[in-house]
Design a protein around this motif. Structure first.
Motif, short mmCIF file in Angstrom:
data_model
loop_
_atom_site.label_atom_id
_atom_site.label_comp_id
_atom_site.label_asym_id
_atom_site.label_seq_id
_atom_site.Cartn_x
_atom_site.Cartn_y
_atom_site.Cartn_z
N ASP A 161 5.86 6.68 -4.83
CA ASP A 161 4.57 7.62 -4.48
C ASP A 161 4.76 8.74 -5.32
N VAL A 162 5.66 8.65 -6.43
CA VAL A 162 5.71 9.91 -7.48
C VAL A 162 5.23 9.19 -8.64
N ALA A 163 4.24 9.25 -9.66
CA ALA A 163 3.87 8.70 -10.63
C ALA A 163 4.62 9.49 -11.80
N GLU A 164 5.18 8.62 -12.78
CA GLU A 164 5.66 9.39 -13.88
C GLU A 164 4.73 10.57 -14.81
N THR A 165 3.43 10.34 -14.50
CA THR A 165 2.45 11.29 -15.24
C THR A 165 2.05 12.44 -14.13
N ALA A 166 2.66 12.40 -12.77
CA ALA A 166 2.20 13.46 -12.07
C ALA A 166 2.97 14.81 -12.41
N TYR A 167 1.97 15.59 -12.28
CA TYR A 167 2.36 17.19 -12.65
C TYR A 167 3.80 17.51 -12.14
N TYR A 168 4.21 17.17 -10.93
CA TYR A 168 5.32 17.31 -10.11
C TYR A 168 6.54 16.52 -10.48
N ALA A 169 6.46 15.54 -11.27
CA ALA A 169 7.19 14.43 -11.61
C ALA A 169 8.68 14.84 -12.02
N ASP A 170 8.80 15.86 -13.07
CA ASP A 170 9.97 16.28 -13.49
C ASP A 170 10.61 17.25 -12.52
N ALA A 171 9.73 18.22 -11.64
CA ALA A 171 10.24 18.78 -10.70
C ALA A 171 11.15 18.12 -9.48
N VAL A 172 10.27 16.81 -9.19
CA VAL A 172 11.09 15.85 -8.23
C VAL A 172 12.28 15.44 -8.77
N LEU A 173 12.35 14.95 -10.02
CA LEU A 173 13.71 14.38 -10.77
C LEU A 173 14.65 15.52 -10.63
N TRP A 174 14.19 16.69 -11.11
CA TRP A 174 15.38 17.93 -10.95
C TRP A 174 15.80 18.10 -9.45
N ALA A 175 14.81 18.15 -8.62
CA ALA A 175 15.37 18.64 -7.20
C ALA A 175 16.46 17.45 -6.55
N VAL A 176 15.89 16.15 -7.10
CA VAL A 176 16.72 15.04 -6.44
C VAL A 176 18.15 15.35 -7.11
N LYS A 177 18.20 15.40 -8.46
CA LYS A 177 19.23 15.61 -9.20
C LYS A 177 20.32 16.70 -8.60
N GLU A 178 19.67 17.55 -8.40
CA GLU A 178 20.38 19.04 -8.09
C GLU A 178 20.73 18.94 -6.66
N GLY A 179 20.40 17.94 -5.65
CA GLY A 179 20.53 17.89 -4.37
C GLY A 179 19.49 18.64 -3.48
N VAL A 180 18.63 19.14 -4.03
CA VAL A 180 17.51 20.02 -3.17
C VAL A 180 16.88 19.19 -2.09
N THR A 181 16.51 18.06 -2.62
CA THR A 181 15.86 17.06 -1.42
C THR A 181 16.40 15.68 -2.05
N LEU A 182 16.23 14.84 -0.71
CA LEU A 182 16.60 13.34 -1.12
C LEU A 182 15.24 12.61 -0.93
N GLY A 183 14.03 13.08 -0.67
CA GLY A 183 12.85 12.83 -0.14
C GLY A 183 12.63 12.41 1.17
N THR A 184 11.44 12.03 1.60
CA THR A 184 11.42 11.63 2.91
C THR A 184 12.07 10.39 3.49
N SER A 185 12.29 9.52 2.72
CA SER A 185 12.70 8.10 2.74
C SER A 185 13.68 7.61 1.57
N ALA A 186 14.12 6.56 1.42
CA ALA A 186 14.84 6.06 0.11
C ALA A 186 13.84 5.75 -0.91
N ASN A 187 12.34 5.46 -0.46
CA ASN A 187 11.69 5.09 -1.80
C ASN A 187 10.40 6.22 -1.69
N ALA A 188 10.26 7.21 -0.91
CA ALA A 188 9.13 7.81 -0.70
C ALA A 188 9.59 9.58 -0.86
N PHE A 189 8.69 10.28 -1.67
CA PHE A 189 8.71 11.87 -1.63
C PHE A 189 7.74 12.42 -0.90
#
Length: 213
Positions: free
Chosen positions: A181-209
């Motif tokens: 549910d995170v398109a590469e073109t979404a305004y928040y895509a880079d933020a989500v990538l960063w947050a997962v990499k830094e352990g800020v969030t793991l999403g709401t499930s294995a394949n959903a943010f």
């Protein structure tokens, strides 16, 4: 105080804190015997040198809705200790409550030390708070339009993670996400990538943010 005299100390703690440890050291850093009396008082016999009193305090959570051992307990302790939040009342933190745009920006502003904004003017007709002025000056938010900030609107997960990313890093963390549910073109895509990499969030499930929650 002369050597051999009995010194009496009274320890007073601020609201939300408890005394964790109290020590008295002589000029050679040797511990001086300390006796606890009633009503928060302590006594010691003055050594034949200067004495140093050291006190360590702990935050005492008064929030009945923050269970001991919960995954957010340490975060709440930190936030209260740093003055970022005091909860929604003296006894409630509301860990499952929603967070408005004004609250999110204020938390970040306080975490940054509550810096004064450069300008006292705002283009937003619905808010003139220092936290919002600071956030706009630092590129954390542009508002919901050219003239509105919408302070009472509830923050989505996408907005929150973008605020955090812009305040902290603002760097890309690769391309593509594991979230359907995170398109590469979404305004928040880079933020989500960063947050997962830094352990800020793991999403709401294995394949959903769940960006819109």
């Amino acid at each position: 105080t002369d050597s051999g005299n009995v010194v009496t100390m009274t320890v007073s703690t601020a609201l939300g804190f408890t005394l964790d440890k109290l020590t008295v050291l002589d000029s050679s850093s040797r511990a001086v015997r300390l006796t606890e009396q009633a009503n928060g008082t302590y006594t010691f016999v003055m050594p034949a040198s200067d004495a140093t009193v050291e006190a360590v305090f702990q935050i005492r959570l008064a929030f009945t809705d923050v269970p001991s051992g919960s995954y957010y307990e340490d975060a709440v302790l930190w936030a209260v200790g740093e003055g970022i939040t005091t909860g929604i009342s003296a006894h409630a933190f509301a860990p499952d409550g929603s967070c408005t745009r004004a609250q999110a920006v204020t938390f970040l502003w306080r975490a940054a030390g509550s810096p004064a904004p450069v300008s006292a003017k705002t283009r937003f007709a619905d808010v003139a708070a220092s936290a919002v002025l600071w956030a706009v000056e630092n590129g954390i938010t542009n508002g919901t339009s050219d003239t509105t900030f919408s302070p009472d609107a509830v923050c989505t997960r996408a907005q929150i993670v973008v605020f955090l990313w812009r305040a902290k890093e603002r760097t890309a963390a690769g391309s593509g996400t594991r979230f359907a549910d995170v398109a590469e073109t979404a305004y928040y895509a880079d933020a989500v990538l960063w947050a997962v990499k830094e352990g800020v969030t793991l999403g709401t499930s294995a394949n959903a943010f769940s960006p819109d929650e």
